[in-house]
Design a protein around this motif. Structure first.
Motif, PDB file in Angstrom:
ATOM      1  N   GLU A  59       0.830  -1.212   0.000  1.00 14.62           N
ATOM      2  CA  GLU A  59       0.000   0.000   0.000  1.00 14.62           C
ATOM      3  C   GLU A  59       0.859   1.255   0.000  1.00 14.62           C
ATOM      4  OE1 GLU A  59       0.239  -1.352   4.309  1.00 14.62           O
ATOM      5  OE2 GLU A  59      -0.249  -2.304   2.431  1.00 14.62           O
ATOM      6  N   ASN A  60       2.111   1.147   0.444  1.00 16.01           N
ATOM      7  CA  ASN A  60       3.014   2.298   0.414  1.00 16.01           C
ATOM      8  C   ASN A  60       3.441   2.636  -1.011  1.00 16.01           C
ATOM      9  OD1 ASN A  60       2.921   2.646   3.163  1.00 16.01           O
ATOM     10  ND2 ASN A  60       4.723   1.414   3.546  1.00 16.01           N
ATOM     11  N   THR A  62       1.472   2.959  -3.453  1.00 10.27           N
ATOM     12  CA  THR A  62       0.424   3.732  -4.116  1.00 10.27           C
ATOM     13  C   THR A  62       0.614   5.231  -3.940  1.00 10.27           C
ATOM     14  OG1 THR A  62      -1.000   3.579  -2.172  1.00 10.27           O
ATOM     15  CG2 THR A  62      -1.249   1.875  -3.877  1.00 10.27           C
ATOM     16  N   THR A 105      -6.641   6.769   3.911  1.00 10.78           N
ATOM     17  CA  THR A 105      -5.724   6.040   3.027  1.00 10.78           C
ATOM     18  C   THR A 105      -5.898   4.540   3.196  1.00 10.78           C
ATOM     19  OG1 THR A 105      -4.124   7.841   3.139  1.00 10.78           O
ATOM     20  CG2 THR A 105      -3.293   5.699   2.436  1.00 10.78           C
ATOM     21  N   GLN A 106      -5.988   4.093   4.442  1.00  6.93           N
ATOM     22  CA  GLN A 106      -6.185   2.662   4.685  1.00  6.93           C
ATOM     23  C   GLN A 106      -7.507   2.173   4.124  1.00  6.93           C
ATOM     24  OE1 GLN A 106      -4.215   0.314   5.902  1.00  6.93           O
ATOM     25  NE2 GLN A 106      -2.538   1.714   6.349  1.00  6.93           N
ATOM     26  N   ALA A 110      -5.691   1.733   0.197  1.00  7.04           N
ATOM     27  CA  ALA A 110      -5.172   0.389   0.445  1.00  7.04           C
ATOM     28  C   ALA A 110      -6.289  -0.650   0.437  1.00  7.04           C
ATOM     29  CB  ALA A 110      -4.437   0.348   1.773  1.00  7.04           C
ATOM     30  N   LYS A 112      -8.374  -1.504   2.762  1.00  4.97           N
ATOM     31  CA  LYS A 112      -8.402  -2.270   4.008  1.00  4.97           C
ATOM     32  C   LYS A 112      -9.134  -1.446   5.073  1.00  4.97           C
ATOM     33  CE  LYS A 112      -4.024  -4.533   3.096  1.00  4.97           C
ATOM     34  NZ  LYS A 112      -2.635  -4.706   3.539  1.00  4.97           N
TER      35      LYS A 112
END
Length: 146
Positions: A59-60, A62, A105-106, A110, A112
């Protein structure tokens, strides 16, 4: 009818509210623990070993690498400022915004949403710290306006 709050002290102006002794100790304990968390466990690794972060956490990838470094700098600066009495309310407010953005963001980038619970909990804690330390904002404004 007003009730007295033995754990808080008020002056003539509501903006100069100061938490009581026990609440002040709880706040400082939270501020120190969360400040160290953001310096050592959250922002520090983004600055010291940023390449391994992008390799281990997809996810980092992105977000741009420079943004990851910027977030690390903001987290470390916020963690340090959280432990400085005059900057604690400002740092808590800033970290509250940062953690809400981290939750977004999560949840959305991401994909999630379950991972957004921790940053949202931190955001609530930081908002409470900022509210309780709001007198430092007026003190800081008065200092800067001189």
């Amino acid at each position: 009818m007003t009730t007295a709050n033995p754990t808080a002290s008020y002056s003539a102006d509501a903006a100069t509210y100061r938490p009581g002794k026990i609440r002040n100790r709880v706040l400082w304990t939270l501020q120190i623990l969360l400040g160290l968390f953001f310096i050592i466990a959250s922002g520090g690794p983004k600055l010291v070993i940023p390449n391994s972060l992008t390799e281990n956490a997809p996810e980092n990838l992105t977000i741009p690498f420079a943004l990851l470094i910027f977030i690390g700098i903001v987290e470390v600066a916020g963690g340090i400022a959280l432990m400085v009495p005059r900057l604690s309310a400002l740092a808590a407010a800033g970290l509250s915004v940062l953690t809400v953005l981290a939750a977004g963001t999560q949840a959305f980038i991401a994909d999630k949403p379950a991972m957004a619970i921790f940053p949202l909990t931190l955001a609530a804690i930081f908002a409470w710290i900022a509210y309780e330390r709001r007198a430092t904002l007026t003190d800081l404004r008065a200092t800067l306006s001189r």
